[in-house]
Enzyme design. Structure first.
Site, PDB file in Angstrom:
ATOM      1  N   HIS A  18     -63.655  22.588  66.682  1.00 24.21           N
ATOM      2  CA  HIS A  18     -64.207  23.316  67.841  1.00 24.21           C
ATOM      3  C   HIS A  18     -65.485  24.036  67.424  1.00 24.21           C
ATOM      4  O   HIS A  18     -65.534  25.253  67.332  1.00 24.21           O
ATOM      5  CB  HIS A  18     -63.178  24.308  68.384  1.00 24.21           C
ATOM      6  CG  HIS A  18     -63.487  24.781  69.770  1.00 24.21           C
ATOM      7  ND1 HIS A  18     -62.530  24.903  70.744  1.00 24.21           N
ATOM      8  CD2 HIS A  18     -64.644  25.176  70.355  1.00 24.21           C
ATOM      9  CE1 HIS A  18     -63.073  25.348  71.865  1.00 24.21           C
ATOM     10  NE2 HIS A  18     -64.375  25.526  71.636  1.00 24.21           N
ATOM     11  N   HIS A  34     -69.356  24.912  68.163  1.00 19.28           N
ATOM     12  CA  HIS A  34     -70.547  25.003  69.004  1.00 19.28           C
ATOM     13  C   HIS A  34     -71.740  24.984  68.054  1.00 19.28           C
ATOM     14  O   HIS A  34     -71.960  25.942  67.306  1.00 19.28           O
ATOM     15  CB  HIS A  34     -70.556  26.309  69.808  1.00 19.28           C
ATOM     16  CG  HIS A  34     -69.497  26.403  70.853  1.00 19.28           C
ATOM     17  ND1 HIS A  34     -69.771  26.337  72.207  1.00 19.28           N
ATOM     18  CD2 HIS A  34     -68.149  26.581  70.762  1.00 19.28           C
ATOM     19  CE1 HIS A  34     -68.654  26.465  72.899  1.00 19.28           C
ATOM     20  NE2 HIS A  34     -67.646  26.614  72.042  1.00 19.28           N
ATOM     21  N   LYS A  59     -66.224  15.666  75.320  1.00 20.83           N
ATOM     22  CA  LYS A  59     -65.716  17.008  75.591  1.00 20.83           C
ATOM     23  C   LYS A  59     -65.909  17.338  77.067  1.00 20.83           C
ATOM     24  O   LYS A  59     -67.015  17.266  77.596  1.00 20.83           O
ATOM     25  CB  LYS A  59     -66.457  18.039  74.734  1.00 20.83           C
ATOM     26  CG  LYS A  59     -66.206  19.485  75.135  1.00 20.83           C
ATOM     27  CD  LYS A  59     -64.745  19.903  74.939  1.00 20.83           C
ATOM     28  CE  LYS A  59     -64.495  21.310  75.484  1.00 20.83           C
ATOM     29  NZ  LYS A  59     -65.337  22.331  74.873  1.00 20.83           N
ATOM     30  N   HIS A  72     -70.126  33.157  78.224  1.00 22.15           N
ATOM     31  CA  HIS A  72     -70.090  32.355  79.451  1.00 22.15           C
ATOM     32  C   HIS A  72     -71.049  32.873  80.512  1.00 22.15           C
ATOM     33  O   HIS A  72     -70.860  32.634  81.700  1.00 22.15           O
ATOM     34  CB  HIS A  72     -68.653  32.244  79.970  1.00 22.15           C
ATOM     35  CG  HIS A  72     -67.806  31.384  79.091  1.00 22.15           C
ATOM     36  ND1 HIS A  72     -67.888  30.015  79.118  1.00 22.15           N
ATOM     37  CD2 HIS A  72     -66.918  31.692  78.115  1.00 22.15           C
ATOM     38  CE1 HIS A  72     -67.065  29.514  78.208  1.00 22.15           C
ATOM     39  NE2 HIS A  72     -66.473  30.511  77.585  1.00 22.15           N
ATOM     40  N   ASP A 126     -64.120  27.813  67.410  1.00 21.50           N
ATOM     41  CA  ASP A 126     -64.932  28.181  68.577  1.00 21.50           C
ATOM     42  C   ASP A 126     -66.173  28.944  68.104  1.00 21.50           C
ATOM     43  O   ASP A 126     -66.520  29.995  68.617  1.00 21.50           O
ATOM     44  CB  ASP A 126     -64.132  29.007  69.571  1.00 21.50           C
ATOM     45  CG  ASP A 126     -64.580  28.808  71.014  1.00 21.50           C
ATOM     46  OD1 ASP A 126     -65.649  28.233  71.229  1.00 21.50           O
ATOM     47  OD2 ASP A 126     -63.854  29.244  71.925  1.00 21.50           O
TER      48      ASP A 126
END
Length: 572
Positions: free
Chosen positions: A141, A143, A224, A327, A367
């Site tokens: 995971h 990024h 994804k 987000h 993450d």
């Protein structure tokens, strides 16, 4: 005539053997060696007055033309591995792969030397007598916000990074997707200098098949799906159709807002096909409040991300701020605040601890920079294991923690490898796999490795002052070694890609030097194949109180106020 020595003297010289217990860091986890492959009296040890010398444990006649001669022998090492168990052995490496787990040495002078583990003049040797060897970790995971993540990851024992992105763009901040051929090609070219194995997810959010297929052909090892791009049933079905056709995996971050359906609608769209669910508890995103129920399905490969691992008194407060940043939310917008609040639930985070300990949750990941810490996957895994031992007691009655240790190490080694079709290359220290090996002193296990090997060559290590007269003077910190330099780096790490991209010869198209290895068998796996973590009990969630029940029993635990492998090991 045999010489008998006290066990304490043997351990001081050659390290622990069968029955000896070794504490992992400052946790309360104790590993007991189950099997010793070495012949007593014929142990290989390098150094002044030791046995690895010409005509003794080193052959005088074997040249490297002999395929049984090793390039590197790691001797007398304790191995902790989800597949091999907790054992004592020599590890033999040749041509960047593990060729033997057994007894290395000189068959002309020693008994029971494993046939393809000859030490010769062309063999480098490292004493592993007071070290623990584990397989390089796999973080699925990532990024790809900045390339510096790779150094932080390898310094915690991660040697394979799978994810997506193209740098600090909003799309990458939030989603692990490298969208389209142009971005995929540039990322392959950009990552040539990074010392880890890498795989990229294409953007799986498209309800038509061709835009997905072209990304797989361009080199994506999987697709994804992310709610920020719209995780609709049509998108899910399309991505899985392409995955089934092209033998790649689909990873999913489901629909927190339940905009296009609830968990049941997502599972209907998945329709029994295998899928890797990210942060399956839900704090990282996913159907609120019951995405955690996905872990009970036999076709779901459920993962956690490390910010909720383990549940502590600081977990909830930290998550709210992280979520707003990652987000693109605004604290001034009530709907954005409600969105954040819906994802952060103490009840389901507490249950996540226990589901890991029960082997229901199967994979750990980071993450990275997007609500997770890339350099803490290994550490957070063992903190969770320690917390669960303290709160739930021993697993089994063996008098040690071997089963729990094997269950937890599988979460960041073999299980993510199985999930993404790379277990034939990495994920354990089994013979035939890449020699991606992490060495730890027991007191630093899970926190700070001694050094990390990539394909049998030392890539990163704790190293003292380069101007000192010996290697150990302060300041000691992680530095790239020769395996992470120049062409050795491109020979020591690989790209994991689709078979379609290998057939299209993207290595030549993109002008990249690293080896490209195709993922295989991504669509034939299920929860049953995940090592020590394949439980599928019935899970229910109370929609108002968020209480989680497993086979009807309410599961919860208290947040930790203190964890091991923490401030004792770090200045900051």
């Amino acid at each position: 005539m045999a010489l008998t020595i006290p066990r304490s003297q043997y351990v001081a010289t050659y390290g622990p053997t069968v029955g000896d217990k070794v504490r992992l860091g400052d946790t309360d986890l104790w590993a007991t060696i189950e099997q010793d492959f070495l012949t007593k009296g014929d142990e290989c040890k390098f150094g002044g007055g030791k046995s690895v010398r010409d005509g003794m444990a080193q052959s005088s006649t074997a040249t490297r033309d002999n395929p049984n001669v090793l390039d590197f022998a790691l001797t007398n090492v304790m191995i902790i591995d989800a597949k091999l168990g907790i054992i004592k052995a020599d590890i033999g490496i040749r041509d960047g792969r593990i060729v033997g787990i057994g007894q290395a040495g000189n068959p002309d002078t020693m008994d029971n030397v494993t046939p393809n583990m000859i030490i010769g003049a062309s063999t480098e040797v490292h004493n592993g007598a007071h070290l623990i060897a584990t397989a390089g970790g796999i973080d699925t995971h990532i990024h790809w916000i900045c390339p510096q993540q790779a150094q932080h990851a390898i310094e915690n024992g991660i040697t394979t990074m799978i994810g997506g992105g193209s740098g600090p763009a909003d799309g990458t901040h939030a989603t692990t997707c490298t969208p389209g051929k142009f971005n995929i090609e540039r990322m392959f070219q950009a990552c040539e200098a990074l010392p880890v194995n890498i795989g990229f997810f294409g953007k799986g959010n498209c309800s038509m098949l061709e835009p997905l297929k072209e990304q797989v052909v361009a080199g994506a090892l999987g697709l994804k799906i992310h709610e920020d791009w719209g995780a609709t049933p049509a998108v899910i079905d399309a991505a899985l159709k392409v995955a089934d056709e092209m033998d790649v995996q689909v990873a999913i971050h489901t629909d927190t807002l339940n905009e296009s359906g609830f968990l049941e609608d997502t599972m209907k769209a998945i329709n029994g096909r295998v899928i890797h669910t990210f942060h399956t508890e839900g704090a990282g995103g996913g159907h609120a409040p019951d995405i955690i129920k996905a872990a009970m399905y036999p076709n779901v490969l459920p993962a956690s991300t490390n910010p909720t691992r383990p549940f502590t008194v600081n977990t909830i407060d930290e998550h709210l701020d992280m979520l707003m940043v990652c987000h693109h939310l605004d604290k001034r917008v009530p709907e954005d605040v409600a969105f954040a609040d819906s994802r952060i639930r103490p009840e389901t985070i507490a249950a996540e601890d226990i589901l890991h300990d029960m082997g229901v949750f199967s994979i750990m990941s980071s993450d990275s920079q997007a609500m997770g810490r890339v350099g803490e996957v290994v550490t957070r895994t063992w903190q969770t294991a320690d917390k669960m031992k303290a709160q739930r007691g021993a697993l089994g009655d063996e008098g040690n923690d071997n089963f729990r240790i094997k269950r937890y190490i599988a979460k960041y080694t073999i299980n993510p490898a199985i999930a993404h079709g790379i277990s034939q290359y990495v994920g354990s220290l089994e013979v035939g796999k890449l020699a991606d090996i992490v060495l730890w002193k027991p007191q630093f296990f899970g926190v700070k490795p001694e050094f990390v090997m990539k394909k049998g060559f030392i890539s990163f290590a704790k190293m003292g002052d380069p101007n000192a007269s010996i290697p150990t003077p302060q300041p000691v910190f992680y530095r790239p070694m020769f395996g992470a330099n120049a062409k050795a780096n491109t020979e020591s790490a690989v790209y994991f890609v689709s078979q379609a991209s290998v057939d299209a010869n993207i290595k030549a198209q993109y002008g990249i030097q690293k080896e490209t290895l195709a993922v295989k068998g991504c669509r034939d796996v299920g929860k049953k194949d995940l090592v020590h973590n394949n439980a599928t009990p019935e899970i229910t969630v109370d929609p108002e109180r968020y209480e989680v029940r497993v086979d009807g029993e309410h599961i919860t635990c208290e947040p930790a106020t203190k964890v091991p492998l923490a401030q004792r090991y770090f200045l900051f």
